[in-house]
Design an enzyme around this catalytic site. Structure first.
Site, short mmCIF file in Angstrom:
data_model
loop_
_atom_site.label_atom_id
_atom_site.label_comp_id
_atom_site.label_asym_id
_atom_site.label_seq_id
_atom_site.Cartn_x
_atom_site.Cartn_y
_atom_site.Cartn_z
N SER A 1 11.75 16.16 -7.07
CA SER A 1 10.31 15.89 -7.04
C SER A 1 9.55 17.19 -7.13
O SER A 1 10.11 18.28 -6.98
CB SER A 1 9.93 15.17 -5.73
OG SER A 1 10.08 16.03 -4.62
N ASP B 1 -13.68 8.96 3.52
CA ASP B 1 -12.52 8.44 2.80
C ASP B 1 -11.85 7.33 3.59
O ASP B 1 -11.48 6.28 3.03
CB ASP B 1 -11.52 9.57 2.54
CG ASP B 1 -11.82 10.34 1.27
OD1 ASP B 1 -12.38 9.75 0.33
OD2 ASP B 1 -11.50 11.54 1.22
N VAL C 1 0.86 -1.18 0.00
CA VAL C 1 0.00 0.00 0.00
C VAL C 1 0.90 1.24 0.00
O VAL C 1 1.78 1.36 0.85
CB VAL C 1 -0.93 0.01 1.23
CG1 VAL C 1 -1.81 1.26 1.22
CG2 VAL C 1 -1.78 -1.25 1.27
N TYR D 1 6.11 21.95 9.20
CA TYR D 1 6.57 20.76 8.47
C TYR D 1 7.67 20.05 9.24
O TYR D 1 7.65 18.83 9.40
CB TYR D 1 7.07 21.17 7.09
CG TYR D 1 7.64 20.01 6.29
CD1 TYR D 1 6.79 19.13 5.63
CD2 TYR D 1 9.01 19.81 6.21
CE1 TYR D 1 7.30 18.06 4.91
CE2 TYR D 1 9.53 18.74 5.48
CZ TYR D 1 8.67 17.88 4.83
OH TYR D 1 9.19 16.82 4.12
#
Length: 331
Positions: free
Chosen positions: A241, A119, A57, A206
């Site tokens: 990225s 979800d 996953v 972050y």
């Protein structure tokens, strides 16, 4: 005078001995790092179900590191369950993977920033349908748009970072874990960050979210070790990225493909990250950078360096925004 001289000589000898011991310890840790990176093998993916019909996953699977994990795990003969925001991208990747590697794939499009209960309920239903889940890659994450002082950051961005990087991490893992525990084996890779190791000003939320990931990974890893489940926080520097906004690779900043290859080939190998339990530095240049950081100056020094770096990045980002706004106005 002779006694003072003797004391002085003894002190010099003691300092020399301490210096020699420190150098020896540093040298041994460096050679252990080299051994980890270039000689010591990681755990085989077969231990986690590769080639047996087990599922991997992957969150944040539509681009960058997550997409590359999907391809390489499929190449290792895992079925793959891909989770990300954009359904069209996921479907294209799913079709390509099935064609190339003759494995099964499933997709689920969800926006982790919403934290939608439905979800997660849907996600749980799909996971329950999968007979065997051997690998979980917790890759999905979001960051500040540009380096920003906490007091100036928008509530939306703060909430998104907490929702995706912390809440999404916990909720997804808790859904997957029963499958792994029932089969007495599993691999959980949490894609961490150097900013979780070094508090990063102007990216404070972050940075804190990745520090949370590191601490939580260590605690969870200890809980699950006896159940045959490997938990690994992969301490990552920059990778090319969309999220990093870096387009060119270098010695220190790899493309996703070699980065992911290093991670999957060094499972269970700390790679110099022995100061953080259940963490690793799989990519060689990242591991060497990590060793330098932890073996040289103290944390305050690196925080100060990070402050100067992020202030500079912020200035350049703001100037770029000004240029873009002026160009748009001129049109």
């Amino acid at each position: 005078m002779s006694s003072i001289s003797e004391i002085t000589k003894a002190g010099v000898v003691l300092l020399a001995a301490v210096g020699a011991l420190t150098i020896t310890i540093k040298a041994l840790s460096f050679w252990r790092l080299i051994f980890d990176l270039y000689i010591r093998p990681g755990k085989s993916l077969k231990k986690f179900g590769a080639g047996t019909g087990a599922w991997a996953v992957i969150t944040g699977a539509s681009d960058g590191i997550g997409k590359e994990f999907a391809y390489q795990l499929a190449a290792a003969k895992f079925n793959v369950f891909l989770i990300s925001r954009t359904e069209s991208k996921l479907q294209d990747i799913s079709n390509d993977i099935e064609s190339k590697y003759q494995v099964k794939s499933r997709i689920y499009a969800m926006d982790f920033t919403k934290g939608d209960k439905r979800d997660y309920e849907n996600l749980k239903e799909i996971i329950e349908e999968l007979v065997d889940v051997g690998v979980l890659i917790n890759n999905v994450a979001t960051n500040h748009e540009i380096p920003t002082p906490f007091i100036l950051e928008t509530d939306e961005i703060v909430n998104n970072i907490v929702e995706v990087n912390i809440s999404g991490l916990l909720r997804t893992t808790k859904i997957i874990l029963p499958k792994m525990i029932s089969s007495n084996r599993g691999l959980i890779i949490n894609v961490g960050s150097f900013s979780g190791m070094i508090p990063t000003p102007y990216l404070s939320v972050y940075s804190a979210s990745k520090a949370f990931m590191s601490t939580w990974s260590a605690a969870l890893g200890a809980e699950l070790k006896s159940k045959g489940i490997v938990v690994e926080n992969v301490n990552t520097y920059f990778v090319v990225s969309a999220m990093s906004k870096i387009r060119r690779s270098s010695w220190l900043i790899p493309l996703p493909k070699p980065y992911v290859k290093s991670v999957l080939s060094k499972i269970g190998v700390p790679g110099g990250a022995t100061h953080i339990p259940y963490s690793s530095n799989a990519y060689p240049s990242h591991a060497i950078a990590n060793w330098i950081i932890t073996s040289t100056f103290n944390l305050s020094f690196w925080v100060k360096q990070g402050l100067a770096q992020q202030e500079d990045i912020r200035k350049r980002a703001l100037k770029k925004r000004e240029r873009e706004a002026a160009a748009a106005k001129a049109q």
